[in-house]
Design a protein around this motif. Structure first.
Motif, short mmCIF file in Angstrom:
data_model
loop_
_atom_site.label_atom_id
_atom_site.label_comp_id
_atom_site.label_asym_id
_atom_site.label_seq_id
_atom_site.Cartn_x
_atom_site.Cartn_y
_atom_site.Cartn_z
N ASP A 97 0.85 -1.21 0.03
CA ASP A 97 0.08 -0.08 -0.03
C ASP A 97 0.78 1.22 0.09
O ASP A 97 1.57 1.49 1.06
N THR A 98 0.87 1.97 -1.04
CA THR A 98 1.61 3.28 -1.30
C THR A 98 0.87 4.57 -1.40
O THR A 98 1.41 5.55 -1.16
N ALA A 99 -0.42 4.39 -1.37
CA ALA A 99 -1.46 5.45 -1.70
C ALA A 99 -1.48 6.38 -0.24
O ALA A 99 -2.15 7.36 -0.24
N ARG A 100 -1.35 5.74 0.96
CA ARG A 100 -2.03 6.19 2.27
C ARG A 100 -1.00 7.02 2.86
O ARG A 100 -0.96 7.18 4.07
N ALA A 101 0.07 7.43 2.01
CA ALA A 101 1.17 8.43 2.64
C ALA A 101 0.43 9.77 2.70
O ALA A 101 1.02 10.90 2.29
N PHE A 102 -0.47 9.91 3.73
CA PHE A 102 -1.37 11.19 3.71
C PHE A 102 -0.51 12.29 4.33
O PHE A 102 -0.64 13.32 3.91
N ASP A 103 0.19 11.98 5.58
CA ASP A 103 1.01 13.05 6.12
C ASP A 103 2.13 13.73 5.00
O ASP A 103 2.13 15.01 4.94
#
Length: 375
Positions: free
Chosen positions: A319-325
């Motif tokens: 999962d690489t899309a959840r790097a929200f910060d």
């Protein structure tokens, strides 16, 4: 959700499916469909959907003689260019739907979808968009069809009304987070109205096509004009950050009471779809808009070249899309150096509509010349 793929599919494409990413092809032509190329991509590359747009059709019709026999028939029948284009494109899409019918059945209607776009000249005409969406739906007459409607201001109510009529929708040309929020609202309203009208929500699907690479092209141009170390450090960061924040917005809406009520009634979630995923800047890795946007319940639609690049050397690391910060930091830094993302995305939407209008006009011109020649 892990998606099924053939056992001989390249490892990176298998990894995408296992991560919950649906691999779709952003291309459609008569030779591809009728000569077995699309079926082969389903068998060997795990392709489980197809998107098309006016630019793709313009290239397809102009680049092959596969349409010549039908153009001769249409000319003899007295069809004009408008009618002929609709016949050519809907026939291709119908055939592609049939190729993907087994995928549609095996995924319970989630995938196996093929998209066709309303006339881009109607992008700012709600009533005409709704009418043509119904016409295209009836003409193709396949349950695994998506009608593409652009996410313009006028397109938003058309999206709601088309869904309310029980017609599946691919919302296209989304660039901004604010517009995406409005698209989600339009989707919820459409599903609620469809439910009230008695439509089967379990067969009413939708995706929200968030454009990626064009954002980097536009923002990088501004950063180069601004100059300096701070601006240079942000080159190539805007598109992925923008898409990641779109995915966060999708996740947030999964807890919305309106959605949970609709989901309980059998509704399918409107998946984020990453479009414009071919890399425009050769300095960037050619699979970056796939590798960096991996997350469950997403679609990545790729042109054939990108699909092959991912299969050959894609790096799917989970999962690489959840790097929200990190995405928040990028957006804050862009604002700090003077990039107005709202202005950028407004311009991209207008340019996207005009590009498709230009391609549609090119397609009409090509077909008109062919009809005249046959007459």
């Amino acid at each position: 959700m892990t998606l099924p793929v053939p056992i001989d599919t390249p490892r990176a494409l298998v990894d995408l499916a296992e991560a919950g990413v649906a691999v779709w092809l952003d291309d459609l032509s008569r030779p591809l469909v009728r000569q077995g190329g699309l079926a082969d991509l389903v068998r060997t590359r795990g392709v489980i959907g197809v998107t098309s747009n006016p630019s793709i059709f313009a290239t397809s019709v102009a680049g092959t003689d596969a349409y010549t026999p039908q153009l001769a028939q249409l000319a003899n029948a007295g069809r004009d260019a408008e009618a002929a284009v609709r016949t050519l494109t809907t026939d291709d899409v119908r055939d592609a739907c049939d190729v993907l019918a087994e995928v549609y059945a095996s995924t319970d209607g989630v995938d196996g979808r093929v998209s066709i776009e309303v006339d881009p000249r109607l992008a700012h005409d709600t009533e005409a968009t709704v009418a043509q969406a119904r016409e295209l739906w009836d003409t193709v007459d396949r349950p695994n069809l998506f009608i593409k409607i652009p996410a313009t201001v006028e397109g938003l109510p058309a999206i709601t009304r088309t869904l309310a009529a029980g017609i599946s929708v691919n919302v296209t040309l989304i660039f901004s987070l604010e517009r995406y929020r409005e698209v989600i609202e339009a989707h919820l309203d459409g599903l609620a109205q469809a439910k009230a009208a008695g439509h089967d929500l379990s067969r009413l699907a939708s995706v929200a096509s968030f454009f990626v690479s064009r954002v980097d092209t536009a923002v990088d141009g501004r950063l180069e004009e601004i100059g300096g170390d701070a601006a240079e450090a942000l080159l190539g960061t805007a598109a992925i950050a923008n898409a990641r924040l779109a995915y966060r917005l999708w996740e947030q809406y999964q807890d919305d009471p309106r959605w949970t009520e609709l989901a309980a009634a059998g509704a399918l979630t409107q998946r984020p779809l990453w479009a414009s995923t071919s890399v425009k800047n050769p300095a960037y890795p050619d699979t970056r808009y796939v590798d960096e946007l991996v997350a469950p319940h997403t679609v990545n639609t790729m042109p054939g070249s990108t699909l092959e690049q991912v299969g050959d050397h894609g790096q799917v690391t989970g999962d690489t899309a959840r790097a929200f910060d990190d995405a928040d930091r990028v957006m804050a830094s862009l604002a700090d150096v003077g990039v107005d993302m709202a202005e950028v995305t407004d311009e991209l939407e207008a340019q996207g509509v005009q590009k498709f209008i230009d391609s549609w006009q090119d397609l009409l011109g090509t077909v008109d010349e062919a009809l005249k020649a046959h007459r």
